[in-house]
Design a protein around this motif. Sequence first.
Motif, PDB file in Angstrom:
ATOM      1  N   TYR A  25       0.821  -1.207   0.000  1.00 54.45           N
ATOM      2  CA  TYR A  25       0.000   0.000   0.000  1.00 54.45           C
ATOM      3  C   TYR A  25       0.856   1.259   0.000  1.00 54.45           C
ATOM      4  N   TRP A  69     -13.102   4.345  -8.044  1.00 54.81           N
ATOM      5  CA  TRP A  69     -11.747   3.993  -8.476  1.00 54.81           C
ATOM      6  C   TRP A  69     -11.286   2.716  -7.784  1.00 54.81           C
ATOM      7  N   ILE A  70     -11.566   2.599  -6.497  1.00 58.39           N
ATOM      8  CA  ILE A  70     -11.165   1.400  -5.762  1.00 58.39           C
ATOM      9  C   ILE A  70     -11.832   0.170  -6.378  1.00 58.39           C
ATOM     10  N   TYR A  71     -13.116   0.278  -6.677  1.00 57.76           N
ATOM     11  CA  TYR A  71     -13.832  -0.844  -7.291  1.00 57.76           C
ATOM     12  C   TYR A  71     -13.224  -1.217  -8.639  1.00 57.76           C
ATOM     13  N   PHE A  73     -10.155  -0.603  -9.801  1.00 62.10           N
ATOM     14  CA  PHE A  73      -8.798  -1.136  -9.690  1.00 62.10           C
ATOM     15  C   PHE A  73      -8.745  -2.508  -9.028  1.00 62.10           C
ATOM     16  N   THR A  74      -9.684  -2.795  -8.110  1.00 66.58           N
ATOM     17  CA  THR A  74      -9.676  -4.111  -7.470  1.00 66.58           C
ATOM     18  C   THR A  74     -10.400  -5.160  -8.307  1.00 66.58           C
ATOM     19  N   TYR A  77      -8.920  -4.642 -12.655  1.00 63.09           N
ATOM     20  CA  TYR A  77      -7.474  -4.734 -12.869  1.00 63.09           C
ATOM     21  C   TYR A  77      -6.777  -5.661 -11.882  1.00 63.09           C
ATOM     22  N   GLN A  78      -7.520  -6.204 -10.892  1.00 58.29           N
ATOM     23  CA  GLN A  78      -6.995  -7.179  -9.929  1.00 58.29           C
ATOM     24  C   GLN A  78      -5.712  -6.692  -9.241  1.00 58.29           C
ATOM     25  N   LEU A  79      -5.710  -5.441  -8.771  1.00 55.46           N
ATOM     26  CA  LEU A  79      -4.508  -4.889  -8.142  1.00 55.46           C
ATOM     27  C   LEU A  79      -4.392  -5.204  -6.655  1.00 55.46           C
ATOM     28  N   ALA A  83      -4.519  -1.277  -5.176  1.00 56.06           N
ATOM     29  CA  ALA A  83      -5.630  -0.525  -5.756  1.00 56.06           C
ATOM     30  C   ALA A  83      -5.984   0.694  -4.909  1.00 56.06           C
ATOM     31  N   CYS A  86      -3.461   3.396  -5.733  1.00 63.82           N
ATOM     32  CA  CYS A  86      -3.731   3.928  -7.081  1.00 63.82           C
ATOM     33  C   CYS A  86      -4.984   4.791  -7.083  1.00 63.82           C
ATOM     34  N   ALA A  87      -5.999   4.362  -6.344  1.00 61.41           N
ATOM     35  CA  ALA A  87      -7.226   5.152  -6.252  1.00 61.41           C
ATOM     36  C   ALA A  87      -6.959   6.489  -5.568  1.00 61.41           C
TER      37      ALA A  87
END
Length: 107
Positions: A25, A69-71, A73-74, A77-79, A83, A86-87
Amino acid sequence: CLLHVHKVLLMAGQCPKVVAYMHTYITAYIPALVVFLMVDLQTRFLNSVGKQKYPMIAYLIGMTLNPLWIYIFTSHYQLGVAAFGCAGFVTNTLILSILLFQTATDS
């Protein structure tokens, strides 16, 4: 520095899996800190010239879109834990863009 905190947490008895998540993180969120500092400077400037509503609107828009954004990226994009960092970067960049646009158009 922030990247070496994992050694301290491991010595304190923290679970290695949690320490690995924290390290991921922090590594993902470091670029967002630079943008956040610029957001803070722009917010302080606008507050000092009596334009308090622009930062409030920018933060409202940015923080409302942060879960999206969290949704993205997770889920898409499976981060994983990265995520969230990035968010934070995308949210801070959006807030800074709104503030700079408002400052430029208001002058």
